[in-house]
Every structure is written in structure tokens, then in C-alpha cells.
Scaffold this active site. Structure first.
Site, PDB file in Angstrom:
ATOM      1  N   ARG A  96       0.832  -1.202   0.000  1.00 39.89           N
ATOM      2  CA  ARG A  96       0.000   0.000   0.000  1.00 39.89           C
ATOM      3  C   ARG A  96       0.866   1.252   0.000  1.00 39.89           C
ATOM      4  O   ARG A  96       0.535   2.257  -0.634  1.00 39.89           O
ATOM      5  CB  ARG A  96      -0.923   0.000   1.219  1.00 39.89           C
ATOM      6  CG  ARG A  96      -2.006  -1.066   1.182  1.00 39.89           C
ATOM      7  CD  ARG A  96      -2.957  -0.924   2.361  1.00 39.89           C
ATOM      8  NE  ARG A  96      -3.919  -2.013   2.369  1.00 39.89           N
ATOM      9  CZ  ARG A  96      -5.054  -2.018   1.692  1.00 39.89           C
ATOM     10  NH1 ARG A  96      -5.362  -0.969   0.947  1.00 39.89           N
ATOM     11  NH2 ARG A  96      -5.873  -3.049   1.746  1.00 39.89           N
TER      12      ARG A  96
ATOM     13  N   HIS B  50     -19.933   9.383   2.602  1.00 38.89           N
ATOM     14  CA  HIS B  50     -20.336   8.029   2.965  1.00 38.89           C
ATOM     15  C   HIS B  50     -21.858   7.941   2.917  1.00 38.89           C
ATOM     16  O   HIS B  50     -22.547   8.858   3.374  1.00 38.89           O
ATOM     17  CB  HIS B  50     -19.839   7.693   4.376  1.00 38.89           C
ATOM     18  CG  HIS B  50     -20.216   6.311   4.821  1.00 38.89           C
ATOM     19  ND1 HIS B  50     -19.605   5.182   4.315  1.00 38.89           N
ATOM     20  CD2 HIS B  50     -21.155   5.876   5.701  1.00 38.89           C
ATOM     21  CE1 HIS B  50     -20.147   4.109   4.871  1.00 38.89           C
ATOM     22  NE2 HIS B  50     -21.087   4.507   5.709  1.00 38.89           N
TER      23      HIS B  50
ATOM     24  N   ASP C  65     -14.485   5.449   8.026  1.00 44.44           N
ATOM     25  CA  ASP C  65     -15.770   6.133   8.145  1.00 44.44           C
ATOM     26  C   ASP C  65     -15.922   6.848   9.483  1.00 44.44           C
ATOM     27  O   ASP C  65     -17.007   6.880  10.083  1.00 44.44           O
ATOM     28  CB  ASP C  65     -16.933   5.152   7.920  1.00 44.44           C
ATOM     29  CG  ASP C  65     -16.916   4.559   6.525  1.00 44.44           C
ATOM     30  OD1 ASP C  65     -16.447   5.240   5.597  1.00 44.44           O
ATOM     31  OD2 ASP C  65     -17.360   3.400   6.366  1.00 44.44           O
TER      32      ASP C  65
END
Length: 225
Positions: free
Chosen positions: A67, A111, A147
Site C-alpha cells: 500500500r 459516505h 468512516d
């Protein structure tokens, strides 16, 4: 007015990206979209951005062993274009703590739920299963935990009898397309800013009409009328 140089990260069709690009075409919008990056070469949003004369780039996450290596390539593109703010719009990659720290308070996300409810995936079906009467969407500042982060703005839609995840999702998506540009403008202009782990507001007032979008930005002339 100096418009903030903004990049959008996508993974798919880019419908929220399109809403941001459309808003930014107005000369008085406080942000300009300078770059769209996708981690998926076939993302439909790339064609949408190109059609709007926005520069695009692909950084295929599958081409990198870690990543961190993927994010280093993304970071190089952002730095080369002097990007000041990132908007995640359907970007389906978990970012490392290091990347988020680099963009601390300079990266926002949308979201499809009224956070802190229904973090993660399958938000519309989970809302239906929980029996809530309002669903919606949230724009928030990104933090390492998925989130989470200071909430800039939210919009709510009713859950109707007979709704399916698909019908509710369409209603929420329409709200997303209105909310994201609204929240971006609030944040870029400093009318919404981070203080600790909350958002504080400056020169933002309720519209007095029971709006399902909070906060609602009105002009000083409207407030004094």
C-alpha cells in the site's frame, strides 16, 4: 478569489466526482478540480472527467507490492500538481495511517449513511434491516479509522414503505450529489473548520424551514431579510 487546487480519488463510475466537477465549473465556486486519479484502469469516471477537460491519471494498485508503494505514486502525482485538498468519491481503497497523516484535515470523504450509523458497506440494506425511518449521507474529514472523522454536513432522506436497498440507494445518491459540493464549499471557505475532532461553523445559519440538509448555507442578505 483564490480557488483551492483539488484532486478527486475514484474507483468506479464517479457520479459524486461528476457532481463536484459540475459545481466547480461555476467561477465563484471556491475549489477547482485539477486532477482525477483512479486506482482502477477501467473506471468509468475517468471518461467522465476527461469529457469535462479534467486531467486524469491511473495508479493501478495491483501493480504495487505494498500500500505504501501505491500511495507514494499517488503522492508524487499530487505534489507535482500542487494539490491542496483531496476528495474521496467512491474510492475503494483503505489508506494507510501515514498517507492520512500527510493529508491531515486536507482530505474529505462522502459516505452513504448518517454516520456514525452504518459504517462500512451495504449501508442501505442495513438501514432497512434496522428499521430506521431516515437514511442519508455524510461528508466528513478523513481519519485512520474507516468512516470516522469530523462531520462537515449531512443530508437525510425518508425510508419509504416498500423500499429496497436499490430504491433507497437511488434516493440517497441524489442527496449525495447535492451534499458533497455544498460541504466542499463550506470546508474550503473556512465556514466549516476542524477544531479538535469536531467541526465548528462560522457564518452558517439554519434556513428556518426544517431542511433535511444540515448545516444549510445561506447568504447574509437572506438572514437579514
Amino acid at each position: 478569489m483564490t480557488r483551492k487546487r483539488t484532486a478527486i480519488l475514484i474507483s468506479g463510475r464517479g457520479s459524486n466526482m461528476s457532481a463536484l466537477i459540475a459545481a466547480a465549473m461555476a467561477p465563484d465556486f471556491p475549489a477547482r478540480i485539477d486532477l482525477v486519479i483512479s486506482n482502477r484502469p477501467g473506471a468509468a469516471g475517468l471518461e467522465r472527467a476527461q469529457a469535462a477537460d479534467i486531467e486524469t491519471a491511473v495508479v493501478d494498485h495491483k501493480a504495487f507490492e505494498t500500500r505504501e508503494a501505491f500511495e507514494a505514486e499517488v503522492q508524487a502525482l499530487l505534489e507535482a500538481r500542487d494539490i491542496e485538498l483531496l476528495c474521496l468519491a467512491g474510492f475503494m481503497r483503505i489508506l494507510t495511517d501515514g498517507f492520512i497523516a500527510t493529508w491531515l484535515d486536507r482530505m474529505i470523504n462522502i459516505h452513504p449513511s448518517l454516520l456514525p450509523m452504518f459504517k462500512g458497506l451495504d449501508t442501505h440494506q442495513r438501514a432497512l434491516d434496522a428499521g430506521v425511518r431516515l437514511a442519508g449521507c455524510t461528508v466528513h474529514v478523513v481519519r485512520p479509522e474507516m468512516d470516522t472523522g469530523p462531520i462537515i454536513a449531512q443530508a437525510a432522506v425518508p425510508v419509504l414503505p416498500g423500499d429496497t436497498a436499490e430504491t433507497l440507494g437511488k434516493r440517497v445518491l441524489a442527496a449525495e450529489h447535492r451534499l458533497y459540493p455544498h460541504a466542499l464549499a463550506l470546508y474550503v471557505t473556512g465556514k466549516a473548520r476542524v477544531s479538535g475532532e469536531r467541526i465548528v461553523f462560522h457564518e452558517v445559519e439554519a434556513d428556518g424551514e426544517g431542511s433535511l440538509m444540515s448545516p444549510t448555507l445561506i447568504t447574509r442578505e437572506q438572514a437579514d431579510a
